[in-house]
Design an enzyme around this catalytic site. Sequence first.
Site, PDB file in Angstrom:
ATOM      1  N   ASN A 190     -22.764 -22.448   9.735  1.00 26.62           N
ATOM      2  CA  ASN A 190     -21.549 -21.754   9.255  1.00 26.62           C
ATOM      3  C   ASN A 190     -21.423 -20.441  10.026  1.00 26.62           C
ATOM      4  O   ASN A 190     -22.275 -20.098  10.861  1.00 26.62           O
ATOM      5  CB  ASN A 190     -21.633 -21.509   7.740  1.00 26.62           C
ATOM      6  CG  ASN A 190     -20.305 -21.028   7.171  1.00 26.62           C
ATOM      7  OD1 ASN A 190     -19.256 -21.611   7.425  1.00 26.62           O
ATOM      8  ND2 ASN A 190     -20.326 -19.922   6.434  1.00 26.62           N
ATOM      9  N   ARG A 224     -13.767 -26.834  20.451  1.00 25.63           N
ATOM     10  CA  ARG A 224     -14.766 -25.996  19.760  1.00 25.63           C
ATOM     11  C   ARG A 224     -15.915 -26.919  19.347  1.00 25.63           C
ATOM     12  O   ARG A 224     -15.691 -27.932  18.675  1.00 25.63           O
ATOM     13  CB  ARG A 224     -14.155 -25.286  18.539  1.00 25.63           C
ATOM     14  CG  ARG A 224     -13.136 -24.223  18.937  1.00 25.63           C
ATOM     15  CD  ARG A 224     -12.814 -23.280  17.797  1.00 25.63           C
ATOM     16  NE  ARG A 224     -13.901 -22.364  17.530  1.00 25.63           N
ATOM     17  CZ  ARG A 224     -13.950 -21.587  16.441  1.00 25.63           C
ATOM     18  NH1 ARG A 224     -12.994 -21.650  15.523  1.00 25.63           N
ATOM     19  NH2 ARG A 224     -14.963 -20.761  16.262  1.00 25.63           N
ATOM     20  N   ASP A 268     -19.498 -25.425   8.607  1.00 25.41           N
ATOM     21  CA  ASP A 268     -18.830 -26.064   9.743  1.00 25.41           C
ATOM     22  C   ASP A 268     -19.451 -27.398  10.119  1.00 25.41           C
ATOM     23  O   ASP A 268     -18.804 -28.258  10.690  1.00 25.41           O
ATOM     24  CB  ASP A 268     -18.839 -25.131  10.956  1.00 25.41           C
ATOM     25  CG  ASP A 268     -17.856 -24.010  10.744  1.00 25.41           C
ATOM     26  OD1 ASP A 268     -18.237 -23.006  10.114  1.00 25.41           O
ATOM     27  OD2 ASP A 268     -16.697 -24.153  11.160  1.00 25.41           O
ATOM     28  N   GLN A 320     -12.567 -12.443  10.191  1.00 20.69           N
ATOM     29  CA  GLN A 320     -11.863 -13.421   9.336  1.00 20.69           C
ATOM     30  C   GLN A 320     -11.837 -12.957   7.878  1.00 20.69           C
ATOM     31  O   GLN A 320     -10.899 -13.271   7.139  1.00 20.69           O
ATOM     32  CB  GLN A 320     -12.546 -14.791   9.411  1.00 20.69           C
ATOM     33  CG  GLN A 320     -12.366 -15.517  10.731  1.00 20.69           C
ATOM     34  CD  GLN A 320     -13.504 -15.254  11.689  1.00 20.69           C
ATOM     35  OE1 GLN A 320     -14.129 -14.197  11.665  1.00 20.69           O
ATOM     36  NE2 GLN A 320     -13.783 -16.209  12.553  1.00 20.69           N
TER      37      GLN A 320
HETATM   38  O1  MRU Z   1     -14.836 -19.460  13.730  1.00 20.87           O
HETATM   39  P1  MRU Z   1     -14.102 -19.932  12.522  1.00 20.87           P
HETATM   40  O2  MRU Z   1     -13.191 -18.916  11.933  1.00 20.87           O
HETATM   41  O3  MRU Z   1     -13.413 -21.264  12.773  1.00 20.87           O
HETATM   42  O4  MRU Z   1     -15.254 -20.199  11.463  1.00 20.87           O
HETATM   43  C1  MRU Z   1     -14.913 -20.650  10.189  1.00 20.87           C
HETATM   44  C2  MRU Z   1     -16.078 -20.790   9.286  1.00 20.87           C
HETATM   45  O5  MRU Z   1     -17.205 -20.566   9.653  1.00 20.87           O
HETATM   46  C3  MRU Z   1     -15.798 -21.308   7.914  1.00 20.87           C
HETATM   47  O6  MRU Z   1     -16.720 -20.803   7.003  1.00 20.87           O
HETATM   48  C4  MRU Z   1     -15.884 -22.823   7.907  1.00 20.87           C
HETATM   49  O7  MRU Z   1     -15.163 -23.383   8.959  1.00 20.87           O
HETATM   50  C5  MRU Z   1     -15.426 -23.405   6.642  1.00 20.87           C
HETATM   51  S1  MRU Z   1     -13.681 -23.265   6.428  1.00 20.87           S
HETATM   52  C6  MRU Z   1     -13.249 -24.058   5.003  1.00 20.87           C
END
Ligand code: MRU
Length: 345
Positions: free
Chosen positions: A243, A85, A233, A192
Amino acid sequence: MDESFIALQFKDEQLILLDQRLLPAQEVYLSLSTCKEVEDAIRDMVVRGAPAIGAAAAYAVYLAACQFPDTVDFSAACDQLGRARPTAVNLNWAIQRMLAVFFRYEKEGRTTYLAALLAEAHAIREEDIQTNKTIGRIGNSVIGRNATILTHCNTGALATAGWGTALGVIKTAFYDKKNIFVYADETRPRFQGARLTAWELMEAGIPSKLIADSAAATLIRDGKIDLVILGGDRVAANGDVANKLGTFALSVICKAYGVPFYSVVPVSTIDFSIPDGSAIPIEEREAREITHVQDVQVAPTGMQVYNPAFDVTPHQNLTGIITERGIIYPPFKENIERIRRGEIV
Ligand code: MRU
């Protein structure tokens, strides 16, 4: 005060992950014993959230070292893992930290370097939990005694090695007996917020409501939200934050209505090598995430799709970035440089 579940742990030479694709309907744990299996789990979002991806990747590097005594094969497995990713910097941050240990102990023989790698992976996991507890205490200072908070995506124990970042702050405030109320965005297209944050909020007993993403603007305009607090992120050296998709739009609305807007991240999520958000790679995911809800098709067959998983919020829209070394306020570039030098802000 801790969670009733452990979403990520290493036991008997296997990484055991709570399969986040199936929550909240089913609680299924997967046992993974190769680097490739962990790589696939990260790509398919069995495990997701920047710090959790980093911790899982650390164990994947150890599993790769067990499987590949040859350094060329081992490096190839790590390179491949690093591409699972692209946006969350914690993935490659953890791999680089593990590789530094490998190269430090390689000459001392296989038994020694394998033991050192496993110890490092455990340290990354344990440090993340402790970091989140510290972030929770620091972030609690921005939460009023009767605050109504809006959050986006999932930033809790599921998204980290434990406790959570933004959701960790919210839980800390709740256990501090603050009279808080939380609105959780559903967070399309992977839900999520609906599937994971709602589950964690209910587990903790925090008063809350789930909203469609598009309801947030009205709540903010109508003065119903005291602050927005969410994760990150990858943070660039100037404070721009990548993010979950939808974060940027929320930040614009908050700026328009004067509502405080915080990103909560461990320092490991800051990419000091990237000058600003324009250089952050944004992952694009498959069309099916938009054309289908679970297995139900909601768009006409053949419709073209644009599906970025993240967006970038310019630092001008942020009130602050909450970390384990303090809350970074403007000027972000200067204060992030102080963090890079090891200072507390
Ligand atoms: O695609 P994801 O579910 O991995 O994205 C997660 C996010 O964007 C979260 O806000 C980020 O990783 C922070 S988690 C503490």
